[in-house]
Design a protein around this motif. Sequence first.
Motif, PDB file in Angstrom:
ATOM      1  N   VAL A 157       0.761  -1.112   0.083  1.00 61.85           N
ATOM      2  CA  VAL A 157       0.089  -0.099  -0.111  1.00 61.85           C
ATOM      3  C   VAL A 157       0.966   1.129  -0.068  1.00 61.85           C
ATOM      4  O   VAL A 157       1.799   1.309   0.798  1.00 61.85           O
ATOM      5  N   ALA A 158       0.767   2.145  -0.776  1.00 63.89           N
ATOM      6  CA  ALA A 158       1.154   3.529  -0.786  1.00 63.89           C
ATOM      7  C   ALA A 158       0.394   4.411  -0.193  1.00 63.89           C
ATOM      8  O   ALA A 158      -0.712   4.313  -0.348  1.00 63.89           O
ATOM      9  N   VAL A 159       1.232   4.988   0.941  1.00 61.43           N
ATOM     10  CA  VAL A 159       0.359   5.876   1.832  1.00 61.43           C
ATOM     11  C   VAL A 159       0.944   7.450   1.642  1.00 61.43           C
ATOM     12  O   VAL A 159       2.003   7.431   2.033  1.00 61.43           O
ATOM     13  N   LEU A 160      -0.150   8.408   1.378  1.00 60.06           N
ATOM     14  CA  LEU A 160       0.425   9.837   1.235  1.00 60.06           C
ATOM     15  C   LEU A 160      -0.091  10.220   2.451  1.00 60.06           C
ATOM     16  O   LEU A 160      -1.219  10.398   2.866  1.00 60.06           O
ATOM     17  N   ALA A 161       0.869  10.600   3.556  1.00 57.56           N
ATOM     18  CA  ALA A 161       0.797  10.935   4.853  1.00 57.56           C
ATOM     19  C   ALA A 161      -0.037  12.204   4.775  1.00 57.56           C
ATOM     20  O   ALA A 161       0.234  12.981   3.752  1.00 57.56           O
ATOM     21  N   PRO A 162      -0.806  12.556   5.761  1.00 53.55           N
ATOM     22  CA  PRO A 162      -1.675  14.071   5.719  1.00 53.55           C
ATOM     23  C   PRO A 162      -0.482  14.944   5.943  1.00 53.55           C
ATOM     24  O   PRO A 162       0.603  14.925   6.526  1.00 53.55           O
ATOM     25  N   GLN A 163      -0.681  16.160   5.307  1.00 59.10           N
ATOM     26  CA  GLN A 163       0.247  17.216   5.087  1.00 59.10           C
ATOM     27  C   GLN A 163       0.403  17.887   6.506  1.00 59.10           C
ATOM     28  O   GLN A 163       1.501  18.651   6.887  1.00 59.10           O
ATOM     29  N   ARG A 164      -0.643  18.099   7.248  1.00 58.70           N
ATOM     30  CA  ARG A 164      -0.670  19.037   8.441  1.00 58.70           C
ATOM     31  C   ARG A 164      -0.286  18.064   9.646  1.00 58.70           C
ATOM     32  O   ARG A 164       0.543  18.471  10.416  1.00 58.70           O
ATOM     33  N   SER A 165      -1.021  17.012  10.217  1.00 56.35           N
ATOM     34  CA  SER A 165      -0.669  16.300  11.386  1.00 56.35           C
ATOM     35  C   SER A 165       0.222  15.531  11.142  1.00 56.35           C
ATOM     36  O   SER A 165       0.215  14.322  10.604  1.00 56.35           O
ATOM     37  N   SER A 166       1.497  15.772  11.539  1.00 54.95           N
ATOM     38  CA  SER A 166       2.907  15.359  11.217  1.00 54.95           C
ATOM     39  C   SER A 166       2.933  13.911  11.861  1.00 54.95           C
ATOM     40  O   SER A 166       3.738  12.923  11.356  1.00 54.95           O
TER      41      SER A 166
END
Lengths: 305, 494
Positions: A157-166
């Motif tokens: 699974v490719a996961v694009l992590a949230p941009q704000r909640s680091s």
Amino acid sequence: MSDKPEPTVRLSVFKTYKLYVGGKFPRSESGRVYEVTDSKDRPLANAPQGSRKDARDAVVAARKAFGGWSGATAYNRGQVLYRVAEMLEGRADQFTREVAEAEGLSRAKAAAQVSAAVDRWVWYAGWTDKIAQVAGGANPVAGPFFNLSSPEPTGVVAVLAPQRSSLLGLVSVLAPVLATGCTAVVVASEDRPLPALTLGEVLATSDVPGGAVNILSGRTAELAAPLAAHQDVNAIDLTGAPAELAVELERAAADNLKRVLRPADAEGDGEDFTADPGIRRLTPFLETKTVWHPTGSLGVSGSAY
Amino acid sequence: MAEMSETTSGAAKDAFGGPFLYAPAPESRAVVDLAPSYGLFIDGEFTEAADGQVFKTLSPSTEEVLSEVARAGAEDVDRAVKAARRAFGPWSALPGAERAKYLFRIARIIQERSRELAVLETLDNGKPIKETRDSDLPLVAAHFFYYAGWADKLAHAGFGPDPRPLGVAAQVIPWNFPLLMLAWKIAPALAAGNTVVLKPAETTPLSALFFADICRSAGLPKGVVNILPGYGDAGAALTAHPDVDKVAFTGSTAVGKEIARTVAGTRKKLTLELGGKGANIVFDDAPLDQAVEGIVSGIFFNQGQVCCAGSRLLVQESVAEEVVDALKRRLTTLRLGDPLDKNTDIGAINSAEQLARITELTDAGEAEGAERWSAPCELPSTGHWFAPTVFTQVTQAHRIAREEIFGPVLSVLTFRTPAEAVAKANNTPYGLSAGIWSEKGSRILAVAEKLRAGVVWANSFNKFDPTSPFGGYKESGHGREGGRHGLEAYLDVR
């Protein structure tokens, strides 16, 4: 000459942030870095700027780890995820500082984010051996058959992590992928990647097999494109993709019919990660396998009591 | 060889020469620090019984006194129920995630102390260290770990969006798997938000008291878990107490029926895990060597003191002789003796009373005309022992085919057709477990469908897992322990 040497202020040692791929901590093969700043634009550190090649290497590592991780018992995976919580708890101070700097939060607010992230690992540690009973079950087909549906992990699974909640956002999207038995290639928040890169150090010391989680930092658009188009990636979580990019990636993902988890809202990152996560991040990465087997017939009714 | 003959003195020399000669390999007792006396555990404190009564707990293998334990009476029961009631409000009001973390802590401490607890359990119960180390303790820790994860997921368990706990649970457990039965009772109860008062069996109180100490190490709030060592009178007082909301009992069918009568007409929710007379059915197409191993573990695991034991072997006539011969050969290689020795297969019978019951029933077997064969092993001179025993020529009318012996005694019956096997397997008031041995999947599933038993093992036996529901049909009790299903027993799902 004076008797006493001048008291010197000890110079601290800066950390070189690196990628986490295949259980190792490489620099980007491209040799590039980019400057990461805090919320007030003060420089914090250099982060590796991952390349398309780094993304492809990470997929190879994730695929290699998939057999072992998905083949581990659900109980064992739960133990490993709980171990991550234990390790993260022990490094809470470090993460509190990094989250505070990355997100411009007070120390108390950052600490609350870290605590919630620890608890999130615990939440998913408990799901590894329970999701099958919630999402699967016996099917009462109209015939002499044993018929059982069980969930199985879909793969890489490719996961694009949230941009704000680091950190909390990152854990909220990564832990469910691992809980199902899938392996992950994570693209960290572009502007706030440092907690994610440090999380790699926690994973490396938590019995998570090398390659089960791979963490890349860099430009989201640059890294997401090859992942969305990659023929050996089974699913993609678009949570951290800006709206226009998300559509493009979803289209690319259709090429090998990746399972796609869309961003929660048009902003792409408005999700409240403190809310009860439910199972909505587990089921997208599970395949349901149904097994039929004839039950035969004895031609007797047996005892009624 | 003189020093080696000690562990093998019991071994007869058959065609295979009996067991290989092994040097003694005893597990060290030094890992367990036993106090000369233990109290009741009420409201987070160890305390004496109100009337000052105590009893001794013995090692079944040596008959030495291990410790002296406070004996709970009716007054202590009342005190413990009150403590559990006080603790219930705050405990059930905790967010599930916080309750979960207490249970995870308990699971981790059990893992850390598992060697010590395995030795303790073997000392107090008499079962081989091989079993406590490799079976009991890993399952205990896994059970707490599993139910810990449910504490914050109750809304996903299929019992409605916001299932509520029941209140105070009265739990009475047997001596055959002391700590495992405790785990089966306490872990789901706490995860669901109940508080508990648990009475361990009078012959095996120690591991429950060590567990009380683990609750303290974990920082568990006072009164959430209360442990009352004692006899049947304390159990009766506990299950009859007007302020308990839930009764869970594992033990004999006779006592289970008595409890069912006691709670009749009250609001108490009841689950019972009672006796069994499990059928282990071997078809002629079975992998016979594997089946023999399964028969052995089915009835000789824990000296047969297992409610789900495969105590009736139903073997297809065409392979009966071959199976029984192979079985006897295998049994001559089992090592009976010091339970702390890592090579021991068969440990001690838990108490003189239990040994007397096994002896009485096996005597009846011979008197009624069945043919008795016992593994030719020498029994130690002190302690309670019974050699692995097989009865052939058994009919369905014999007491040894109908009554639960709860010992290392197997009754062999034969059948010709699958339908006959099913009819014989179901011909019992019990319905806890069964085994099926065959290479043919459809036959296994067809037979499984017809069996009136709560657990059916195919080409295996005595397999347990916290995720897998366990419990009986008919007079083997009602309710299930383990898995998502096990939560229902501790939730208000009305």
